[in-house]
Design an enzyme around this catalytic site. Structure first.
Site, mmCIF file in Angstrom:
data_model
loop_
_atom_site.group_PDB
_atom_site.id
_atom_site.type_symbol
_atom_site.label_atom_id
_atom_site.label_comp_id
_atom_site.label_asym_id
_atom_site.label_seq_id
_atom_site.Cartn_x
_atom_site.Cartn_y
_atom_site.Cartn_z
ATOM 1 N N ARG A 1 -1.010 -12.402 4.651
ATOM 2 C CA ARG A 1 0.283 -11.753 4.931
ATOM 3 C C ARG A 1 0.043 -10.411 5.627
ATOM 4 O O ARG A 1 -1.107 -9.987 5.792
ATOM 5 C CB ARG A 1 1.105 -11.579 3.651
ATOM 6 C CG ARG A 1 0.460 -10.671 2.630
ATOM 7 C CD ARG A 1 1.226 -10.718 1.313
ATOM 8 N NE ARG A 1 0.543 -9.969 0.277
ATOM 9 C CZ ARG A 1 0.746 -8.683 0.019
ATOM 10 N NH1 ARG A 1 1.636 -7.999 0.716
ATOM 11 N NH2 ARG A 1 0.086 -8.077 -0.934
ATOM 12 N N ASN B 1 -9.724 -6.083 6.721
ATOM 13 C CA ASN B 1 -8.323 -5.660 6.692
ATOM 14 C C ASN B 1 -7.791 -5.476 5.263
ATOM 15 O O ASN B 1 -6.865 -4.698 5.054
ATOM 16 C CB ASN B 1 -7.483 -6.715 7.427
ATOM 17 C CG ASN B 1 -6.003 -6.573 7.157
ATOM 18 O OD1 ASN B 1 -5.331 -5.736 7.750
ATOM 19 N ND2 ASN B 1 -5.483 -7.375 6.218
ATOM 20 N N SER C 1 -6.869 3.938 8.741
ATOM 21 C CA SER C 1 -5.491 4.426 8.764
ATOM 22 C C SER C 1 -5.471 5.785 9.436
ATOM 23 O O SER C 1 -6.467 6.526 9.388
ATOM 24 C CB SER C 1 -4.953 4.572 7.336
ATOM 25 O OG SER C 1 -3.727 5.283 7.355
ATOM 26 N N TYR D 1 -6.560 6.945 -1.266
ATOM 27 C CA TYR D 1 -6.473 6.109 -0.053
ATOM 28 C C TYR D 1 -7.093 6.831 1.152
ATOM 29 O O TYR D 1 -7.849 6.235 1.923
ATOM 30 C CB TYR D 1 -4.995 5.789 0.178
ATOM 31 C CG TYR D 1 -4.683 4.842 1.308
ATOM 32 C CD1 TYR D 1 -4.964 3.480 1.207
ATOM 33 C CD2 TYR D 1 -4.069 5.313 2.471
ATOM 34 C CE1 TYR D 1 -4.646 2.610 2.238
ATOM 35 C CE2 TYR D 1 -3.747 4.450 3.505
ATOM 36 C CZ TYR D 1 -4.026 3.093 3.385
ATOM 37 O OH TYR D 1 -3.702 2.240 4.418
ATOM 38 N N CYS D 2 -6.777 8.124 1.305
ATOM 39 C CA CYS D 2 -7.343 8.893 2.436
ATOM 40 C C CYS D 2 -8.859 8.964 2.311
ATOM 41 O O CYS D 2 -9.575 8.834 3.317
ATOM 42 C CB CYS D 2 -6.773 10.312 2.476
ATOM 43 S SG CYS D 2 -5.010 10.353 2.823
ATOM 44 N N ALA D 3 -9.354 9.171 1.097
ATOM 45 C CA ALA D 3 -10.807 9.253 0.886
ATOM 46 C C ALA D 3 -11.461 7.910 1.202
ATOM 47 O O ALA D 3 -12.516 7.856 1.847
ATOM 48 C CB ALA D 3 -11.109 9.661 -0.548
ATOM 49 N N LYS E 1 -10.360 5.491 3.216
ATOM 50 C CA LYS E 1 -10.302 5.167 4.648
ATOM 51 C C LYS E 1 -11.218 6.089 5.460
ATOM 52 O O LYS E 1 -11.856 5.650 6.417
ATOM 53 C CB LYS E 1 -8.858 5.258 5.155
ATOM 54 C CG LYS E 1 -7.907 4.208 4.543
ATOM 55 C CD LYS E 1 -8.341 2.799 4.844
ATOM 56 C CE LYS E 1 -7.239 1.777 4.537
ATOM 57 N NZ LYS E 1 -7.697 0.396 4.730
HETATM 58 P P1 NDP Z 1 -0.158 -5.605 2.702
HETATM 59 O O1 NDP Z 1 -0.028 -5.005 1.341
HETATM 60 O O2 NDP Z 1 1.039 -6.144 3.396
HETATM 61 O O3 NDP Z 1 -1.308 -6.754 2.678
HETATM 62 C C1 NDP Z 1 -2.557 -6.453 2.124
HETATM 63 C C2 NDP Z 1 -3.437 -7.667 2.227
HETATM 64 O O4 NDP Z 1 -4.693 -7.351 1.620
HETATM 65 C C3 NDP Z 1 -2.866 -8.866 1.482
HETATM 66 O O5 NDP Z 1 -3.214 -10.042 2.164
HETATM 67 C C4 NDP Z 1 -3.592 -8.787 0.142
HETATM 68 O O6 NDP Z 1 -3.703 -10.029 -0.525
HETATM 69 C C5 NDP Z 1 -4.954 -8.335 0.625
HETATM 70 N N1 NDP Z 1 -5.763 -7.814 -0.461
HETATM 71 C C6 NDP Z 1 -5.491 -6.796 -1.309
HETATM 72 N N2 NDP Z 1 -6.497 -6.651 -2.186
HETATM 73 C C7 NDP Z 1 -7.424 -7.593 -1.883
HETATM 74 C C8 NDP Z 1 -8.671 -7.956 -2.425
HETATM 75 N N3 NDP Z 1 -9.179 -7.341 -3.492
HETATM 76 N N4 NDP Z 1 -9.363 -8.964 -1.847
HETATM 77 C C9 NDP Z 1 -8.858 -9.617 -0.782
HETATM 78 N N5 NDP Z 1 -7.670 -9.349 -0.241
HETATM 79 C C10 NDP Z 1 -6.961 -8.336 -0.784
HETATM 80 O O7 NDP Z 1 -0.861 -4.485 3.587
HETATM 81 P P2 NDP Z 1 -0.780 -4.217 5.163
HETATM 82 O O8 NDP Z 1 -0.740 -5.488 5.905
HETATM 83 O O9 NDP Z 1 0.257 -3.202 5.399
HETATM 84 O O10 NDP Z 1 -2.178 -3.484 5.385
HETATM 85 C C11 NDP Z 1 -3.312 -4.143 5.902
HETATM 86 C C12 NDP Z 1 -4.398 -3.109 6.163
HETATM 87 O O11 NDP Z 1 -3.902 -2.124 7.067
HETATM 88 C C13 NDP Z 1 -4.818 -2.351 4.902
HETATM 89 O O12 NDP Z 1 -6.201 -2.088 4.952
HETATM 90 C C14 NDP Z 1 -4.029 -1.054 5.009
HETATM 91 O O13 NDP Z 1 -4.655 -0.016 4.312
HETATM 92 C C15 NDP Z 1 -4.034 -0.835 6.507
HETATM 93 N N6 NDP Z 1 -2.966 0.021 6.996
HETATM 94 C C16 NDP Z 1 -1.640 -0.326 6.880
HETATM 95 C C17 NDP Z 1 -0.670 0.501 7.405
HETATM 96 C C18 NDP Z 1 0.775 0.155 7.350
HETATM 97 O O14 NDP Z 1 1.586 0.952 7.844
HETATM 98 N N7 NDP Z 1 1.177 -0.972 6.792
HETATM 99 C C19 NDP Z 1 -1.001 1.771 8.033
HETATM 100 C C20 NDP Z 1 -2.406 2.033 8.116
HETATM 101 C C21 NDP Z 1 -3.332 1.180 7.613
HETATM 102 P P3 NDP Z 1 -2.641 -10.505 -1.678
HETATM 103 O O15 NDP Z 1 -1.545 -11.229 -0.953
HETATM 104 O O16 NDP Z 1 -3.470 -11.382 -2.546
HETATM 105 O O17 NDP Z 1 -2.154 -9.266 -2.379
#
Ligand code: NDP
Length: 245
Positions: A16, A87, A139, A152-154, A156
């Protein structure tokens, strides 16, 4: 569009959000894609939605056994992995004075240590094939800082330091390591923000709109492709001008 025909690319947390959009665009660009999710059913569902040469695997980046198993299965089934997109990530926001140790640890483990686990699992195979591209999703706040997100900042910023270090360690072996640093992207993660927080962010974005998962995916596709073969150790900001690093 970037051409990724012949490339096999694994994306963590791609059931997702931004990860799914990345997997979708990579598949459209001709790549063989390994979609991974904590639950195999969720990965299967996402893979079926995209269709084509897209393969589901279970992967929890906080669990070393799960990472090793996923690497073994993906390499066994797909034969090689040319690029990895780290990601998967979580937030557990709070002011430093209120931050619980478990929320600090969970965010460091998922966003930073988790990416390192995945990189370590694929490092030897990539070294053997004498080529590979690792793209870590960080990020804008890694550079800007953000009150209420010290963990989170630390994590990233740590991931960006790790990326630079690995870029230097493996440049001579044909491996490249880069980051894509999104700004404010519309996903489940940002949907959790209050309306006034969203409005405040929007007012600060010079290009006048929130980002989409596809905006991030296009930058990832470029860094996964041979079009970026002279680029390593860099942070590519995708933030509409929100912060100029
Ligand atoms: P979401 O919360 O929409 O999705 C996060 C995804 O990471 C999900 O598929 C989730 O799986 C998966 N996930 C979480 N923990 C684990 C784990 N332990 N092992 C495997 N998969 C895991 O986040 P975003 O799509 O918004 O963010 C994606 C990336 O982009 C992240 O790294 C985030 O920090 C970064 N980011 C996002 C921004 C934003 O504005 N949205 C801005 C800057 C950076 P599950 O469905 O199982 O929970």
């Amino acid at each position: 569009m970037t051409n990724l025909t012949g490339k096999t690319i694994l994306v963590t947390g791609s059931n997702r959000g931004i990860g799914y959009e990345i997997a979708l665009l990579l598949a459209k660009a001709g790549a063989t894609v390994a979609i991974t999710a904590r639950s195999l059913d969720a990965a299967k569902e996402a893979a079926a939605k995209i269709g084509g040469d897209v393969h589901p695997f279970a992967l929890d980046v906080t669990d070393a056994d799960s990472v090793d198993k996923c690497a073994e299965e993906a390499l066994g089934k797909l034969g090689k992995v040319d690029a990895i997109v780290n990601n998967a990530g979580i937030t557990r926001d709070n002011l430093a004075m209120r931050m619980k140790k478990e929320d600090w640890d969970a965010v460091i483990d998922s966003n930073l240590t988790g990416a390192f686990r995945v990189i370590q699992a694929f490092l030897r195979p990539m070294l053997k094939q004498k080529g590979g591209s690792v793209i870590n999703i960080t990020s804008v706040v890694a550079a800007s800082g953000n009150p209420g997100q010290p963990n989170y900042c630390a994590a990233k910023a740590g991931l960006e330091g790790l990326t630079r270090s690995l870029a230097l360690e493996y440049a001579g072996k044909g491996l490249r390591f880069n980051c894509v640093a999104p700004g404010f992207i519309e996903t489940d993660m940002t949907a959790a923000l209050k309306e006034e927080q969203r409005a405040a962010f929007l007012a600060r974005i010079p290009l006048g709109r929130l980002g989409s998962g596809e905006d991030v995916a296009k930058a990832v596709a470029f860094l996964a492709s041979d079009d970026s073969s002279y680029i390593t150790g860099q942070i590519l900001h995708v933030n509409g001008g929100l912060y100029l690093a």
